[in-house]
Design a protein around this motif. Structure first.
Motif, PDB file in Angstrom:
ATOM      1  N   SER A 173       0.849  -1.189   0.000  1.00 18.10           N
ATOM      2  CA  SER A 173       0.000   0.000   0.000  1.00 18.10           C
ATOM      3  C   SER A 173       0.891   1.247   0.000  1.00 18.10           C
ATOM      4  O   SER A 173       1.932   1.260   0.669  1.00 18.10           O
ATOM      5  CB  SER A 173      -0.887   0.001   1.230  1.00 18.10           C
ATOM      6  OG  SER A 173      -1.560   1.225   1.350  1.00 18.10           O
ATOM      7  N   PRO A 174       0.517   2.283  -0.735  1.00 22.13           N
ATOM      8  CA  PRO A 174       1.325   3.515  -0.734  1.00 22.13           C
ATOM      9  C   PRO A 174       1.422   4.146   0.654  1.00 22.13           C
ATOM     10  O   PRO A 174       2.369   4.856   0.947  1.00 22.13           O
ATOM     11  CB  PRO A 174       0.591   4.443  -1.692  1.00 22.13           C
ATOM     12  CG  PRO A 174      -0.318   3.577  -2.483  1.00 22.13           C
ATOM     13  CD  PRO A 174      -0.598   2.360  -1.667  1.00 22.13           C
ATOM     14  N   ASP A 175       0.465   3.855   1.501  1.00 19.42           N
ATOM     15  CA  ASP A 175       0.484   4.420   2.850  1.00 19.42           C
ATOM     16  C   ASP A 175       1.554   3.774   3.725  1.00 19.42           C
ATOM     17  O   ASP A 175       1.878   4.316   4.796  1.00 19.42           O
ATOM     18  CB  ASP A 175      -0.888   4.262   3.511  1.00 19.42           C
ATOM     19  CG  ASP A 175      -1.965   5.055   2.778  1.00 19.42           C
ATOM     20  OD1 ASP A 175      -1.604   6.064   2.133  1.00 19.42           O
ATOM     21  OD2 ASP A 175      -3.145   4.660   2.843  1.00 19.42           O
ATOM     22  N   ASP A 176       2.073   2.622   3.317  1.00 19.63           N
ATOM     23  CA  ASP A 176       3.089   1.945   4.117  1.00 19.63           C
ATOM     24  C   ASP A 176       4.356   2.788   4.247  1.00 19.63           C
ATOM     25  O   ASP A 176       5.068   2.685   5.246  1.00 19.63           O
ATOM     26  CB  ASP A 176       3.445   0.585   3.515  1.00 19.63           C
ATOM     27  CG  ASP A 176       2.336  -0.434   3.713  1.00 19.63           C
ATOM     28  OD1 ASP A 176       1.436  -0.164   4.542  1.00 19.63           O
ATOM     29  OD2 ASP A 176       2.357  -1.477   3.048  1.00 19.63           O
ATOM     30  N   LEU A 177       4.659   3.592   3.246  1.00 20.55           N
ATOM     31  CA  LEU A 177       5.872   4.408   3.298  1.00 20.55           C
ATOM     32  C   LEU A 177       5.714   5.621   4.210  1.00 20.55           C
ATOM     33  O   LEU A 177       6.666   6.355   4.419  1.00 20.55           O
ATOM     34  CB  LEU A 177       6.282   4.850   1.888  1.00 20.55           C
ATOM     35  CG  LEU A 177       6.778   3.738   0.963  1.00 20.55           C
ATOM     36  CD1 LEU A 177       7.164   4.287  -0.396  1.00 20.55           C
ATOM     37  CD2 LEU A 177       7.953   2.997   1.580  1.00 20.55           C
ATOM     38  N   ASP A 178       4.513   5.836   4.729  1.00 25.12           N
ATOM     39  CA  ASP A 178       4.318   6.921   5.686  1.00 25.12           C
ATOM     40  C   ASP A 178       4.920   6.579   7.040  1.00 25.12           C
ATOM     41  O   ASP A 178       5.284   7.467   7.808  1.00 25.12           O
ATOM     42  CB  ASP A 178       2.825   7.231   5.858  1.00 25.12           C
ATOM     43  CG  ASP A 178       2.244   7.913   4.626  1.00 25.12           C
ATOM     44  OD1 ASP A 178       3.042   8.419   3.803  1.00 25.12           O
ATOM     45  OD2 ASP A 178       1.006   7.933   4.485  1.00 25.12           O
ATOM     46  N   ASN A 179       5.040   5.290   7.312  1.00 20.84           N
ATOM     47  CA  ASN A 179       5.648   4.822   8.541  1.00 20.84           C
ATOM     48  C   ASN A 179       7.153   5.039   8.443  1.00 20.84           C
ATOM     49  O   ASN A 179       7.796   4.610   7.501  1.00 20.84           O
ATOM     50  CB  ASN A 179       5.322   3.336   8.739  1.00 20.84           C
ATOM     51  CG  ASN A 179       5.890   2.780  10.018  1.00 20.84           C
ATOM     52  OD1 ASN A 179       6.780   3.354  10.642  1.00 20.84           O
ATOM     53  ND2 ASN A 179       5.371   1.627  10.402  1.00 20.84           N
ATOM     54  N   GLU A 180       7.732   5.709   9.413  1.00 22.35           N
ATOM     55  CA  GLU A 180       9.149   6.050   9.337  1.00 22.35           C
ATOM     56  C   GLU A 180      10.046   4.811   9.350  1.00 22.35           C
ATOM     57  O   GLU A 180      11.066   4.772   8.653  1.00 22.35           O
ATOM     58  CB  GLU A 180       9.516   6.982  10.494  1.00 22.35           C
ATOM     59  CG  GLU A 180      10.862   7.632  10.284  1.00 22.35           C
ATOM     60  CD  GLU A 180      11.064   8.821  11.186  1.00 22.35           C
ATOM     61  OE1 GLU A 180      12.204   8.998  11.641  1.00 22.35           O
ATOM     62  OE2 GLU A 180      10.099   9.570  11.425  1.00 22.35           O
ATOM     63  N   PHE A 181       9.664   3.802  10.087  1.00 27.62           N
ATOM     64  CA  PHE A 181      10.453   2.579  10.125  1.00 27.62           C
ATOM     65  C   PHE A 181      10.454   1.891   8.760  1.00 27.62           C
ATOM     66  O   PHE A 181      11.503   1.475   8.261  1.00 27.62           O
ATOM     67  CB  PHE A 181       9.925   1.625  11.204  1.00 27.62           C
ATOM     68  CG  PHE A 181      10.622   0.301  11.199  1.00 27.62           C
ATOM     69  CD1 PHE A 181      11.901   0.179  11.731  1.00 27.62           C
ATOM     70  CD2 PHE A 181      10.011  -0.826  10.651  1.00 27.62           C
ATOM     71  CE1 PHE A 181      12.557  -1.045  11.706  1.00 27.62           C
ATOM     72  CE2 PHE A 181      10.674  -2.052  10.625  1.00 27.62           C
ATOM     73  CZ  PHE A 181      11.942  -2.152  11.161  1.00 27.62           C
ATOM     74  N   VAL A 182       9.276   1.772   8.135  1.00 28.05           N
ATOM     75  CA  VAL A 182       9.168   1.109   6.834  1.00 28.05           C
ATOM     76  C   VAL A 182       9.906   1.921   5.765  1.00 28.05           C
ATOM     77  O   VAL A 182      10.598   1.355   4.911  1.00 28.05           O
ATOM     78  CB  VAL A 182       7.683   0.910   6.449  1.00 28.05           C
ATOM     79  CG1 VAL A 182       7.549   0.337   5.050  1.00 28.05           C
ATOM     80  CG2 VAL A 182       7.001   0.008   7.457  1.00 28.05           C
ATOM     81  N   LEU A 183       9.785   3.233   5.828  1.00 29.65           N
ATOM     82  CA  LEU A 183      10.491   4.087   4.864  1.00 29.65           C
ATOM     83  C   LEU A 183      11.998   3.932   5.021  1.00 29.65           C
ATOM     84  O   LEU A 183      12.730   3.807   4.028  1.00 29.65           O
ATOM     85  CB  LEU A 183      10.082   5.545   5.039  1.00 29.65           C
ATOM     86  CG  LEU A 183      10.769   6.548   4.114  1.00 29.65           C
ATOM     87  CD1 LEU A 183      10.442   6.248   2.654  1.00 29.65           C
ATOM     88  CD2 LEU A 183      10.360   7.966   4.470  1.00 29.65           C
TER      89      LEU A 183
END
Length: 140
Positions: A101-111
């Motif tokens: 999901s594009p929203d996953d990159l909003d998480n700083e850890f995942v980014l």
């Protein structure tokens, strides 16, 4: 008795001087236009020669041809493998982004994990390609 009267039409003669002056002025303007176009062509040719990166790389390889005679040929040989590796990494990156999901990159850890995994490798491989590519193109 009335006699017929014949009247010949009068001939109006235009002065020749203004017409020839206009033609001479037009010819002079056309000559000036041609001169300007020749100057523009010469400037464009000089600009193209100055921006020709391939000739700069050829000169670079030529200056060092005694010490590094086969660098250009080697660059030409390895370029397809580098391009393939770069495109494989781009494909892997885009597949990963499409799968999540594009929203996953909003998480700083995942980014951070994403950038650690793909960012450095993609940037460095792109940088290597931008350095090897012109040398391979300039090689004879």
């Amino acid at each position: 008795m009335t006699a017929p009267m014949y009247v010949a039409p009068t001939q109006i003669q235009m002065p020749d001087a203004p017409v020839s002056a206009a033609v001479a002025e037009l010819a002079d303007l056309m000559r000036q236009t041609l001169d300007v176009q020749r100057e523009q062509l010469a400037l464009l040719k000089a600009q193209m020669a100055a921006q020709d990166q391939a000739s700069r790389w050829r000169a670079f390889l030529g200056r060092w041809s005694d010490e590094f005679p086969e660098v250009g040929g080697h660059c030409k040989q390895v370029l397809p493998a580098l391009e393939r590796a770069y495109l494989a990494l781009v494909k892997e990156t885009t597949d990963r982004l499409r799968a999540e999901s594009p929203d996953d990159l909003d998480n700083e850890f995942v980014l951070g994990e994403f950038l650690d995994r793909y960012g450095l490798r993609l940037g460095q491989l792109g940088n290597i390609l931008s350095q090897i590519g012109p040398l391979a193109e300039a090689a004879s």
